[in-house]
Motif scaffolding. Structure first.
Motif, mmCIF file in Angstrom:
data_model
loop_
_atom_site.group_PDB
_atom_site.id
_atom_site.type_symbol
_atom_site.label_atom_id
_atom_site.label_comp_id
_atom_site.label_asym_id
_atom_site.label_seq_id
_atom_site.Cartn_x
_atom_site.Cartn_y
_atom_site.Cartn_z
ATOM 1 N N TYR A 65 0.862 -1.322 0.023
ATOM 2 C CA TYR A 65 0.203 -0.058 0.043
ATOM 3 C C TYR A 65 0.790 1.311 -0.056
ATOM 4 C CZ TYR A 65 -3.344 -3.691 1.482
ATOM 5 O OH TYR A 65 -3.896 -4.722 1.235
ATOM 6 N N PRO A 66 1.596 1.561 -1.134
ATOM 7 C CA PRO A 66 2.704 2.624 -0.986
ATOM 8 C C PRO A 66 1.884 3.915 -1.070
ATOM 9 C CG PRO A 66 2.171 1.570 -3.303
ATOM 10 C CD PRO A 66 1.656 0.804 -2.339
ATOM 11 N N ASP A 67 2.653 4.758 -0.437
ATOM 12 C CA ASP A 67 2.080 6.422 -0.824
ATOM 13 C C ASP A 67 3.291 6.972 -1.668
ATOM 14 O OD1 ASP A 67 1.761 9.208 -0.276
ATOM 15 O OD2 ASP A 67 0.975 8.973 1.654
ATOM 16 N N GLU A 68 2.792 7.427 -2.673
ATOM 17 C CA GLU A 68 3.687 7.939 -3.784
ATOM 18 C C GLU A 68 4.123 9.596 -3.489
ATOM 19 O OE1 GLU A 68 5.007 6.021 -5.655
ATOM 20 O OE2 GLU A 68 3.541 4.263 -5.693
ATOM 21 N N ARG A 69 3.646 10.026 -2.810
ATOM 22 C CA ARG A 69 3.919 11.518 -2.222
ATOM 23 C C ARG A 69 5.362 11.510 -1.768
ATOM 24 N NH1 ARG A 69 -1.376 12.803 1.113
ATOM 25 N NH2 ARG A 69 -0.997 10.637 1.799
ATOM 26 N N PRO A 70 6.004 12.667 -1.918
ATOM 27 C CA PRO A 70 7.470 12.737 -1.193
ATOM 28 C C PRO A 70 7.247 12.522 0.040
ATOM 29 C CG PRO A 70 6.713 14.685 -2.564
ATOM 30 C CD PRO A 70 5.551 14.060 -2.332
ATOM 31 N N GLU A 71 8.765 11.970 0.559
ATOM 32 C CA GLU A 71 8.489 11.451 2.108
ATOM 33 C C GLU A 71 8.021 12.398 3.078
ATOM 34 O OE1 GLU A 71 8.977 8.935 5.014
ATOM 35 O OE2 GLU A 71 9.364 8.398 2.951
ATOM 36 N N ASP A 72 8.339 13.660 3.009
ATOM 37 C CA ASP A 72 7.948 14.586 4.091
ATOM 38 C C ASP A 72 6.158 14.586 3.903
ATOM 39 O OD1 ASP A 72 8.059 16.103 1.827
ATOM 40 O OD2 ASP A 72 8.945 17.989 2.666
ATOM 41 N N GLU A 73 5.487 14.240 3.027
ATOM 42 C CA GLU A 73 4.175 14.128 2.862
ATOM 43 C C GLU A 73 3.336 12.859 2.821
ATOM 44 O OE1 GLU A 73 3.204 16.035 -0.835
ATOM 45 O OE2 GLU A 73 4.812 17.840 -0.385
ATOM 46 N N LYS A 74 4.269 11.902 3.005
ATOM 47 C CA LYS A 74 3.370 10.587 3.069
ATOM 48 C C LYS A 74 2.583 10.446 4.227
ATOM 49 C CE LYS A 74 7.355 8.123 0.590
ATOM 50 N NZ LYS A 74 6.501 7.866 -0.824
ATOM 51 N N GLU A 75 1.598 9.866 4.088
ATOM 52 C CA GLU A 75 0.540 9.456 5.149
ATOM 53 C C GLU A 75 0.291 7.723 5.376
ATOM 54 O OE1 GLU A 75 -2.842 11.806 5.171
ATOM 55 O OE2 GLU A 75 -1.660 13.853 5.144
ATOM 56 N N TYR A 76 0.502 7.256 4.167
ATOM 57 C CA TYR A 76 -0.123 5.831 4.255
ATOM 58 C C TYR A 76 -1.154 5.398 4.867
ATOM 59 C CZ TYR A 76 5.001 4.582 2.931
ATOM 60 O OH TYR A 76 6.272 4.522 2.155
ATOM 61 N N GLY A 77 -2.221 6.126 4.335
ATOM 62 C CA GLY A 77 -3.623 6.197 4.891
ATOM 63 C C GLY A 77 -4.163 4.852 4.747
ATOM 64 N N THR A 78 -3.962 3.954 3.651
ATOM 65 C CA THR A 78 -4.605 2.597 3.466
ATOM 66 C C THR A 78 -3.895 1.782 4.412
ATOM 67 O OG1 THR A 78 -5.141 3.107 1.014
ATOM 68 C CG2 THR A 78 -4.923 0.967 1.664
ATOM 69 N N GLU A 127 0.834 10.880 12.595
ATOM 70 C CA GLU A 127 0.769 12.188 13.287
ATOM 71 C C GLU A 127 0.506 13.488 12.300
ATOM 72 O OE1 GLU A 127 0.633 15.778 15.344
ATOM 73 O OE2 GLU A 127 0.374 13.449 16.266
ATOM 74 N N ARG A 128 1.151 13.067 11.027
ATOM 75 C CA ARG A 128 0.913 14.090 9.834
ATOM 76 C C ARG A 128 -0.458 13.878 9.489
ATOM 77 N NH1 ARG A 128 5.310 12.189 6.221
ATOM 78 N NH2 ARG A 128 6.509 13.243 7.567
ATOM 79 N N GLN A 129 -1.016 12.809 9.353
ATOM 80 C CA GLN A 129 -2.572 12.627 8.917
ATOM 81 C C GLN A 129 -3.359 13.246 9.830
ATOM 82 O OE1 GLN A 129 -4.736 8.873 9.615
ATOM 83 N NE2 GLN A 129 -4.345 8.641 7.443
ATOM 84 N N ASN A 130 -3.262 13.069 11.182
ATOM 85 C CA ASN A 130 -3.877 13.841 12.176
ATOM 86 C C ASN A 130 -3.732 15.443 11.958
ATOM 87 O OD1 ASN A 130 -4.777 11.419 13.152
ATOM 88 N ND2 ASN A 130 -3.459 11.270 14.788
ATOM 89 N N SER A 131 -2.518 15.687 11.916
ATOM 90 C CA SER A 131 -2.378 17.325 11.710
ATOM 91 C C SER A 131 -2.907 17.872 10.541
ATOM 92 C CB SER A 131 -0.650 17.327 11.647
ATOM 93 O OG SER A 131 -0.560 18.874 11.570
ATOM 94 N N ARG A 132 -2.906 17.170 9.289
ATOM 95 C CA ARG A 132 -3.681 17.450 8.260
ATOM 96 C C ARG A 132 -5.306 17.609 8.388
ATOM 97 N NH1 ARG A 132 -6.399 15.170 4.377
ATOM 98 N NH2 ARG A 132 -5.521 13.093 5.064
ATOM 99 N N TYR A 133 -5.660 16.617 9.032
ATOM 100 C CA TYR A 133 -7.266 16.674 9.424
ATOM 101 C C TYR A 133 -7.613 17.751 10.356
ATOM 102 C CZ TYR A 133 -11.645 14.779 11.527
ATOM 103 O OH TYR A 133 -13.077 15.071 12.035
ATOM 104 N N ARG A 134 -6.544 18.152 11.454
ATOM 105 C CA ARG A 134 -7.017 19.221 12.556
ATOM 106 C C ARG A 134 -6.906 20.569 11.723
ATOM 107 N NH1 ARG A 134 -3.560 16.038 16.033
ATOM 108 N NH2 ARG A 134 -1.842 17.414 15.400
ATOM 109 N N ASP A 135 -6.168 20.688 10.787
ATOM 110 C CA ASP A 135 -5.894 21.864 9.777
ATOM 111 C C ASP A 135 -7.058 22.106 9.141
ATOM 112 O OD1 ASP A 135 -3.390 22.446 11.122
ATOM 113 O OD2 ASP A 135 -2.217 21.766 9.067
ATOM 114 N N THR A 136 -7.736 20.878 8.571
ATOM 115 C CA THR A 136 -8.816 20.900 7.658
ATOM 116 C C THR A 136 -10.175 21.270 8.563
ATOM 117 O OG1 THR A 136 -7.865 19.160 6.202
ATOM 118 C CG2 THR A 136 -10.155 19.499 6.143
ATOM 119 N N VAL A 137 -10.037 20.631 9.752
ATOM 120 C CA VAL A 137 -11.410 20.903 10.509
ATOM 121 C C VAL A 137 -11.436 22.281 11.066
ATOM 122 C CG1 VAL A 137 -12.324 20.626 12.945
ATOM 123 C CG2 VAL A 137 -11.633 18.681 11.479
#
Length: 346
Positions: A65-78, A127-137
């Motif tokens: 379940y790769p995340d093709e984004r740059p390393e500092d943007e990866k979240e591996y959601g799946t 943590e990156r995923q949570n941070s993005r979610y908080r920013d979106t909220v």
């Protein structure tokens, strides 16, 4: 000859099923050994410890379940979702699939350590995923991004559906389920598995069967009670009598699982169908109509009906009526406002 399709409730998460089939025997083989051997492995027996198995699993997940984004943007959601599914599946399999039932407790301990180690491998992504979610909220709940919702049509329809079945008329079970979700704010798995309602007055019920945090124990009088067994006094947006009848009707129609079943069975069997049925309920913009959003509509309407709750400072009230301590989710509901003139109870 065409291949017969499986019923939706029998569909498997193939990756998780394969990994459970591999990992559970490994954990059972480790169980008789000392704690450090379970962690580090037993070289002369060719057994890997849970620490190494977690590292291997992390690598497998990133490959599958790769995340093709740059390393500092990866979240591996799946991959993160699969970790959650894998931990649950391992715990469930430990109850039924061990060769030696006497090892169930040490195997569960190994599964817990393995799960924690695996999650740790993905902690920065989570943590990156949570941070993005908080920013979106935070962005969505800004005044300029708020969305007005009107419950009038949906509440009238829900009331009519529940009234019809009370009068022994036909109704679509999908509509009954959606009506109960809107009227009570309960989750899909609660409506179709764990929930019980007992009427208190015209617009209030006692709810039991809270699923989120269900293993958490809280103090009730002089006892520690599982959250799932804790009674919550909750308001309803439709007559409590109709709501209680509707839940029993779903049970009578075979649309509820036994309370001790795995809640994931509800998702596998009903989620796609119910979320599709929600598209015709016009409370939210068309691209936001999901079963879970009934929870947001319910909360916002319940705040209006209460009359004593600040519409932008309702964390404590939300925790009481939703039975949910997740402030991030509750804050996300601040994006919605009840449209002036909308019905909020019928």
């Amino acid at each position: 000859m065409s291949r017969e399709l499986k019923a939706s409730e029998d569909l498997e998460n193939t990756y998780v099923a394969e990994r459970v089939a591999y990992l559970l025997p490994q954990f059972e083989a480790l169980a008789p050994y000392k704690l450090n051997q379970r962690k580090k492995g037993v070289p002369n027996e060719d057994l890997l410890g849970w620490e190494r198995l977690a590292a291997i699993e992390a690598k497998n997940l990133k490959i599958n379940y790769p995340d093709e984004r740059p390393e500092d943007e990866k979240e591996y959601g799946t991959a993160l979702r699969q970790i959650t599914a894998l931990k649950k599946a391992l715990k469930f399999a430990a109850k039924t699939d061990l060769k030696d039932r006497a090892l169930v407790n040490p195997v569960n301990t190994i599964i817990t350590h393995f799960g924690e180690a695996l999650s740790y491998q993905f902690a920065s992504y989570k943590e990156r995923q949570n941070s993005r979610y908080r920013d979106t909220v935070k962005e969505r709940r800004q005044k300029e991004n708020r969305i007005y919702i009107d419950l009038t049509n949906s509440l009238k329809f829900a009331h009519n559906v529940l009234t019809d079945i009370k009068n022994d008329e036909d109704a679509n079970w999908l509509d009954v389920s959606c009506a109960i979700a809107l009227a009570t704010g309960r989750r899909m798995a609660e409506v179709h598995l764990s929930a019980s309602f007992e009427q208190i007055d015209e617009y209030t019920v006692t709810f039991k069967g809270q699923l989120k945090g269900k293993n958490r124990r809280v103090r009730l009088g002089d006892k520690a009670v599982s959250v799932r067994d804790l009674p919550f006094k909750i308001p309803t947006l439709i007559s409590a009598d109709l709501v209680c009848f509707g839940l029993q009707w779903l049970d009578d129609k075979g649309k509820r699982f036994e309370p001790d079943e795995d809640p994931e069975r509800v998702n596998r069997r009903f989620s796609k169908t119910l979320n599709e049925a929600c598209k015709s309920w016009d409370i939210f913009p068309a691209d936001e109509r999901t079963y879970h959003k009934f929870r947001a509509a319910y909360l916002r309407a319940a705040i209006v009906n209460d009359g004593n709750v600040d519409p932008y400072d309702f964390i404590d009230f939300a925790k009481d009526v939703l039975g949910d301590d997740d402030e991030a989710t509750i804050n996300a509901y601040k994006r919605y406002e009840i449209k002036p003139g909308s019905l909020t109870r019928i």
